[in-house]
Design an enzyme around this catalytic site. Structure first.
Site, PDB file in Angstrom:
ATOM      1  N   LYS A 112       0.846  -1.207   0.000  1.00 53.89           N
ATOM      2  CA  LYS A 112       0.000   0.000   0.000  1.00 53.89           C
ATOM      3  C   LYS A 112       0.872   1.244   0.000  1.00 53.89           C
ATOM      4  CE  LYS A 112       0.904   1.232   4.476  1.00 53.89           C
ATOM      5  NZ  LYS A 112       1.627   2.423   4.868  1.00 53.89           N
ATOM      6  N   ASP A 125      -2.528  -1.750  10.026  1.00 47.97           N
ATOM      7  CA  ASP A 125      -2.781  -1.677   8.577  1.00 47.97           C
ATOM      8  C   ASP A 125      -3.385  -2.960   8.014  1.00 47.97           C
ATOM      9  OD1 ASP A 125      -1.778   0.880   8.490  1.00 47.97           O
ATOM     10  OD2 ASP A 125       0.204   0.290   7.761  1.00 47.97           O
TER      11      ASP A 125
HETATM   12  P1  ATP Z   1       4.568  -0.525   9.071  1.00 48.57           P
HETATM   13  O1  ATP Z   1       4.526   0.838   8.467  1.00 48.57           O
HETATM   14  O2  ATP Z   1       3.219  -1.190   9.211  1.00 48.57           O
HETATM   15  O3  ATP Z   1       5.458  -0.680  10.271  1.00 48.57           O
HETATM   16  P2  ATP Z   1       6.369  -1.243   6.999  1.00 48.57           P
HETATM   17  O4  ATP Z   1       5.813  -1.366   5.645  1.00 48.57           O
HETATM   18  O5  ATP Z   1       7.140  -0.006   7.285  1.00 48.57           O
HETATM   19  O6  ATP Z   1       5.206  -1.459   7.998  1.00 48.57           O
HETATM   20  P3  ATP Z   1       7.176  -4.009   7.162  1.00 48.57           P
HETATM   21  O7  ATP Z   1       7.829  -4.412   5.883  1.00 48.57           O
HETATM   22  O8  ATP Z   1       5.793  -4.476   7.407  1.00 48.57           O
HETATM   23  O9  ATP Z   1       7.304  -2.440   7.315  1.00 48.57           O
HETATM   24  O10 ATP Z   1       8.150  -4.480   8.344  1.00 48.57           O
HETATM   25  C1  ATP Z   1       8.117  -3.926   9.618  1.00 48.57           C
HETATM   26  C2  ATP Z   1       8.779  -4.886  10.610  1.00 48.57           C
HETATM   27  O11 ATP Z   1       7.966  -6.049  10.733  1.00 48.57           O
HETATM   28  C3  ATP Z   1      10.159  -5.351  10.203  1.00 48.57           C
HETATM   29  O12 ATP Z   1      11.031  -5.040  11.253  1.00 48.57           O
HETATM   30  C4  ATP Z   1      10.063  -6.853  10.038  1.00 48.57           C
HETATM   31  O13 ATP Z   1      11.142  -7.555  10.586  1.00 48.57           O
HETATM   32  C5  ATP Z   1       8.770  -7.233  10.760  1.00 48.57           C
HETATM   33  N1  ATP Z   1       8.021  -8.284  10.052  1.00 48.57           N
HETATM   34  C6  ATP Z   1       7.359  -9.287  10.618  1.00 48.57           C
HETATM   35  N2  ATP Z   1       6.759 -10.061   9.701  1.00 48.57           N
HETATM   36  C7  ATP Z   1       7.041  -9.540   8.513  1.00 48.57           C
HETATM   37  C8  ATP Z   1       6.717  -9.915   7.170  1.00 48.57           C
HETATM   38  N3  ATP Z   1       5.971 -10.986   6.887  1.00 48.57           N
HETATM   39  N4  ATP Z   1       7.164  -9.125   6.174  1.00 48.57           N
HETATM   40  C9  ATP Z   1       7.895  -8.019   6.471  1.00 48.57           C
HETATM   41  N5  ATP Z   1       8.248  -7.646   7.692  1.00 48.57           N
HETATM   42  C10 ATP Z   1       7.834  -8.397   8.719  1.00 48.57           C
END
Ligand code: ATP
Length: 280
Positions: free
Chosen positions: A7, A133
């Site tokens: 997203k 989210d």
């Molecule tokens: P948000 O803004 O919701 O925190 P984001 O898009 O910035 O999300 P993600 O890629 O979702 O970041 O990752 C955030 C953290 O979640 C990372 O530190 C990662 O290690 C952990 N994590 C746990 N499960 C997953 C997964 N399936 N995919 C990605 N990251 C994951």
């Protein structure tokens, strides 16, 4: 196989801090066709197993896909085992909701695998227990999300903009960015309603003018690398550069493929972390 779409935030207005410590937000989120692939297979035991193509995410109970499977099994009263395989394409900790998208894909996939017949709303309620989210990402498309992000108003529009995503080389902690907010980052009048009207009218230029991210200043204060990359992209881009979520990913919106592809090519000159995709 379930496709877990990333997203972007078209708006993210922070209204203030709530008594429970979370921030009250009002945001317009849109899925794009950059996706992880998630496979689910029932196993003989009763464990939840996670495998992924990326060494950057945990392959155990900390993975949001694991948490989602756990929440789903409790809600459904099922104790069967499941193996989750994630083929990761969405950059990690990038502001693109990758982990949440995987979790939402697990909820949809288990509902199908075990024929449990939960509605999208029921899956979204389970998702709220996994992360803010996740409820939005149970379905693709666009929505206004309020509260912590779990109060959703789905938006129907047919604008199919092209999106260039650029990920600056820095890992961002969402919690730290929220901690770094100061009252001048807060908004009293969220822009979501107005922006959604322009989306429905198919007016990308007006959409561009209303895009806003209340976390952007705090994220750039904490991680100056974001600002450096933003300046480079601004030099190359004919359209404004925005940040998604808590960053660091930056994006540019285009009505047509040609100029989007040209920007993608130009950014490739200095970064491998650049993606060309579309609203989905
Ligand atoms: P948000 O803004 O919701 O925190 P984001 O898009 O910035 O999300 P993600 O890629 O979702 O970041 O990752 C955030 C953290 O979640 C990372 O530190 C990662 O290690 C952990 N994590 C746990 N499960 C997953 C997964 N399936 N995919 C990605 N990251 C994951």
């Amino acid at each position: 196989m379930e496709r877990a779409y990333a997203k972007i935030n078209l708006t993210l207005d922070v209204l203030g801090r709530r008594p429970d410590g979370y921030h009250e937000v009002d945001m317009v989120m849109q899925t794009v066709d950059l996706s992880d692939l998630v496979w689910l297979d029932e196993t003989d035991g009763d464990a939840i197993e996670v495998e992924s193509s990326s060494s950057q995410i945990p392959a155990d109970h900390r993975n949001l896909a694991y948490v989602a499977a756990d929440v789903f099994r409790r809600a459904a009263g099922i104790r069967r085992g499941v193996r989750i395989r994630i083929d990761k394409s969405i950059p990690v900790a990038a502001g693109l909701g990758g982990g949440s998208a995987d979790a939402a894909a697990v909820l949809r996939g288990l509902n199908r695998l075990w024929n449990t017949g939960f509605s999208a709303d029921e899956l979204a309620q389970m998702g709220a227990r996994v992360g803010s989210d996740v409820p939005f990402l149970v379905q693709s498309g666009c929505a206004i999300a309020r509260g912590r992000g779990e109060r959703l108003e789905r938006v129907d529009h047919s604008l199919r903009a092209w999106v260039v995503l650029i990920r600056p080389p820095v890992f961002v902690s969402t919690a730290e960015v929220y901690e770094a907010l100061s009252p001048q980052d807060y908004t009293s009048e969220p822009r979501s309603r107005q922006l959604v009207e322009r989306l429905v009218a198919g007016d990308l230029e007006q959409v561009q003018a209303l895009v806003h991210n209340g976390l952007a200043d705090a994220a750039k204060r904490l991680y100056p690398e974001i600002l450096q990359v933003e300046r480079r992209v601004e030099h190359l881009s004919p359209v404004p550069v925005h940040m998604s979520g808590s960053g660091p990913t930056l994006y540019c919106l285009f009505a047509a493929r040609g100029p989007a592809q040209r920007l993608w090519g130009a950014v490739r000159g200095f970064s491998r972390d650049v993606y060309l995709c579309r609203f989905v």
